[in-house]
Design a protein around this motif. Structure first.
Motif, PDB file in Angstrom:
ATOM      1  N   CYS A  45       0.872  -0.988  -0.183  1.00  0.00           N
ATOM      2  CA  CYS A  45       0.211   0.378   0.359  1.00  0.00           C
ATOM      3  C   CYS A  45       0.918   1.488   0.354  1.00  0.00           C
ATOM      4  CB  CYS A  45      -0.654  -0.061   1.408  1.00  0.00           C
ATOM      5  SG  CYS A  45      -2.297  -1.202   0.875  1.00  0.00           S
ATOM      6  N   LYS A  46       2.027   1.239   0.654  1.00  0.00           N
ATOM      7  CA  LYS A  46       2.382   2.369   1.214  1.00  0.00           C
ATOM      8  C   LYS A  46       3.213   2.965  -0.782  1.00  0.00           C
ATOM      9  CE  LYS A  46       4.059   2.080   5.133  1.00  0.00           C
ATOM     10  NZ  LYS A  46       5.214   1.406   6.264  1.00  0.00           N
ATOM     11  N   VAL A  47       3.733   1.484  -1.493  1.00  0.00           N
ATOM     12  CA  VAL A  47       4.740   0.979  -2.581  1.00  0.00           C
ATOM     13  C   VAL A  47       3.690   2.215  -3.606  1.00  0.00           C
ATOM     14  CG1 VAL A  47       5.426   0.676  -4.958  1.00  0.00           C
ATOM     15  CG2 VAL A  47       6.072  -0.180  -2.513  1.00  0.00           C
ATOM     16  N   LEU A  48       1.842   1.949  -3.637  1.00  0.00           N
ATOM     17  CA  LEU A  48       0.808   2.262  -4.446  1.00  0.00           C
ATOM     18  C   LEU A  48       0.699   3.705  -3.580  1.00  0.00           C
ATOM     19  CD1 LEU A  48      -1.497  -0.455  -5.310  1.00  0.00           C
ATOM     20  CD2 LEU A  48       0.730   0.407  -6.805  1.00  0.00           C
ATOM     21  N   ASP A  49       1.389   4.581  -3.059  1.00  0.00           N
ATOM     22  CA  ASP A  49       0.822   6.067  -1.523  1.00  0.00           C
ATOM     23  C   ASP A  49      -0.902   5.689  -2.259  1.00  0.00           C
ATOM     24  OD1 ASP A  49       1.187   8.564  -1.162  1.00  0.00           O
ATOM     25  OD2 ASP A  49       1.117   9.279  -2.784  1.00  0.00           O
ATOM     26  N   ILE A  50      -0.598   4.980  -1.053  1.00  0.00           N
ATOM     27  CA  ILE A  50      -2.557   4.405  -0.263  1.00  0.00           C
ATOM     28  C   ILE A  50      -1.827   4.189   0.776  1.00  0.00           C
ATOM     29  CG2 ILE A  50      -4.387   2.989  -0.276  1.00  0.00           C
ATOM     30  CD1 ILE A  50      -3.701   1.907  -3.340  1.00  0.00           C
TER      31      ILE A  50
END
Length: 573
Positions: A45-50
């Motif tokens: 989720c951090k990689v996708l900026d969620i």
């Protein structure tokens, strides 16, 4: 700021993910364990900026279908438009069933929710990701089918060696936990022996069930003995030590006998082969006799047959013929079907045509006369007096809510005017009820159309789930339902405003005026019309106007008419 509509995904600048994790056992600690899945998904989720996410977790659930509590909770949230993404560790965390997954994926696409499987590294927001998903699903389904075949092969091998394959053992046996074969249970063994001894003596499964009940012997895992249960015991070769496996398909149909696995002398028998064969011969002879008696039984027409229900336990009332009277009339008598099997029900008394007929026919006649000429009936009390006119109704009252509903119906829900409209057939109540009925039928028609669509999808995308014959038969049945509903809708639309009444059974009763009893102002002598008219005519009349009649202790407690109108009766203490 515009309000988000139900089922609409959140705006992309407010992306929120549903993270789904699952393991099939509560002790799974390998690389697919729950903590590992949660950790990896939150990191992604951090990689996708969620920044916003919610974890939905099903621990100890199989992937054979999607009937899992937190998965269903997640899907409900997605349908409300709470998420832009659904992220899983592996695609088989959702389901190994191709149809289940395809159904979920189609729903996600309709709601513009992106599906991501982290382990397989694809994202359905891209064309290549969508294509990869379909390929993965095909192999997941293949793996499930191969696993099923392996399990089937293991179970067949176990059966070849005489081992019990996990189903609930029959009455009289348990499974030896070490040897995995059937062993007799002392108490239940004696019950089985009693059943065979009683059947050999009484020649009747029903009488055996009654005797067991009378002796306080309780059946295995159910509330009551039934003739079918006794019949299954008498025919079961397990009781002579013969184990038969792979006899039936999942749907219950017998496989070819060449596919059966038969192990004689496999376990300790409870019944001798000689007694088993004697009881089987008795049952074969009963079957022949029963075929003949069924043909004879069709000669008896019970006027109220199929319409009476026990008011206490809800069981249908059994019908039989009483002795003939001097005038040649042979009335039917009815009693609670459950009590007839000597089971627990407090509805002790029987009821005869000679009680039912005068009550039902005169009540219908009174209602027909009120409908035909309502003048002077301007209060519920006067309506009740008119409906209960006759010696059959002495001391009886109509439940106030039923009475009010009928009075409101007849007066177009306009009681304050103090009189009935002379044209009940064109009442707003009738129009409204017809419209409601049409709307209901249209909804039912839509359900069947949707069912045909789903059935077709199932047949096209999973041909092993249905044979061609099964598909054709089910589709034919549902098509016939649609045609029947369509005919009902057409009839309702044609009759709208044509003078038909909410009390539709009264219109149908007019067809019975050939006997000129119902519409007359005279008291109906049921005994006389039962002698004058054929039972089939009277039964057809009852079938047209009555849905159910509820009986308790020899009295009519409620009549539910075919139109849906219900009248409950109150008796003096």
């Amino acid at each position: 700021m515009p309000k988000k509509k139900a089922g609409q995904a959140p705006a992309q600048d407010k992306r929120k993910a549903a993270l789904y994790v699952r393991v099939s056992t509560k002790h799974q600690v390998d690389k697919d364990s729950l903590p590992m899945q949660r950790k990896k998904l939150k990191e992604y989720c951090k990689v996708l900026d969620i920044g916003e996410y919610q974890i939905f977790e099903d621990d100890g659930y199989s992937a054979k279908n999607t009937d899992r509590p937190n998965f269903q909770k997640m899907m409900d949230c997605i349908r409300k438009g709470d998420y832009t993404h659904m992220i899983v560790w592996k695609v088989d965390r959702v389901s190994r069933n191709l149809l289940d997954f395809a159904s979920m994926y189609r729903e996600l696409k309709e709601r513009k929710v992106t599906f991501i499987s982290l382990n397989e590294q694809f994202d359905t927001s891209t064309p290549i990701g969508g294509a990869m998903l379909k390929i993965i699903l095909i192999f997941a389904e293949l793996e499930r089918e191969m696993t099923s075949e392996r399990v089937t092969a293991i179970m067949l091998d176990r059966a070849e060696n005489g081992l019990w394959n996990g189903a609930r053992p029959p009455l009289g046996y348990s499974v030896d936990p070490e040897k995995q074969i059937l062993v007799p249970v002392p108490d239940e063994k004696e019950t089985v022996k009693m059943i065979f001894d009683l059947y050999e003596k009484l020649h009747s499964c029903k009488k055996v069930a009654r005797t067991l009940y009378q002796n306080g012997i309780k059946p295995q895992n159910c509330d009551e003995w039934s003739p079918n249960f006794i019949r299954h015991i008498i025919r079961n070769k397990l009781y002579i030590g013969t184990y038969i496996y792979n006899r039936q398909e999942n749907g219950g149909a017998d496989r070819p006998e060449i596919d059966w696995i038969i192990k004689e002398n496999n376990h300790q028998p409870i019944i001798t082969k000689e007694q088993f064969e004697r009881c089987g011969s008795i049952m074969d002879q009963n079957a022949i006799t029963r075929d003949v008696s069924e043909l004879r039984r069709t000669k008896h027409i019970h006027i109220f047959g199929g319409k009476l229900v026990c008011n206490l336990c809800g069981t249908n009332m059994n019908a039989s013929k009483d002795k003939a009277r001097e005038n040649g009339l042979r009335p039917s008598v009815f009693r609670c079907g459950r009590r007839a099997r000597l089971l627990a029900c407090e509805n002790k008394l029987m009821i005869s045509d000679l009680s039912l007929g005068p009550f039902v026919f005169n009540y219908a006649a009174n209602l027909a006369r009120i409908q035909k000429n309502p003048s002077g009936i301007d209060t519920p009390e006067k309506l009740e007096a008119a409906l209960l006119s006759g010696d059959e109704f002495s001391g009886i009252k109509i439940a106030p809510d039923c009475l009010s509903a009928t009075f409101s119906l007849l007066t177009h829900r306009n009681i304050g005017k103090g009189s009935f409209s002379p044209d009940i057939g064109k009442s707003e109540s009738q129009d409204g009820q017809s419209e409601d009925r049409i709307a209901y039928l249209e909804k039912e028609k839509g359900k069947y159309k949707s069912a045909i669509s789903r059935l077709t999808d199932l047949y096209m995308f999973d041909p092993d789930a249905l044979t061609k014959e099964e598909f054709s038969e089910r589709k034919r049945e549902m098509t016939q339902k649609i045609q029947e509903i369509t005919r009902q809708i057409i009839d309702l639309k044609e009759n709208a405003g044509s003078g038909s009444t909410d009390l539709a059974f009264i219109r149908k009763a007019s067809a019975f005026l050939v006997a000129q009893r119902i519409a007359s102002n005279e008291h109906i002598d049921y005994m006389q019309i039962a002698v004058d008219l054929d039972n089939k005519i009277l039964k057809d009349f009852i079938n047209q106007i009555i849905d159910k009649i509820f009986i308790q202790d020899g009295r009519i407690m409620k009549i539910r008419f075919a139109s849906g109108l219900e009248h409950n009766f109150v008796y003096p203490d």
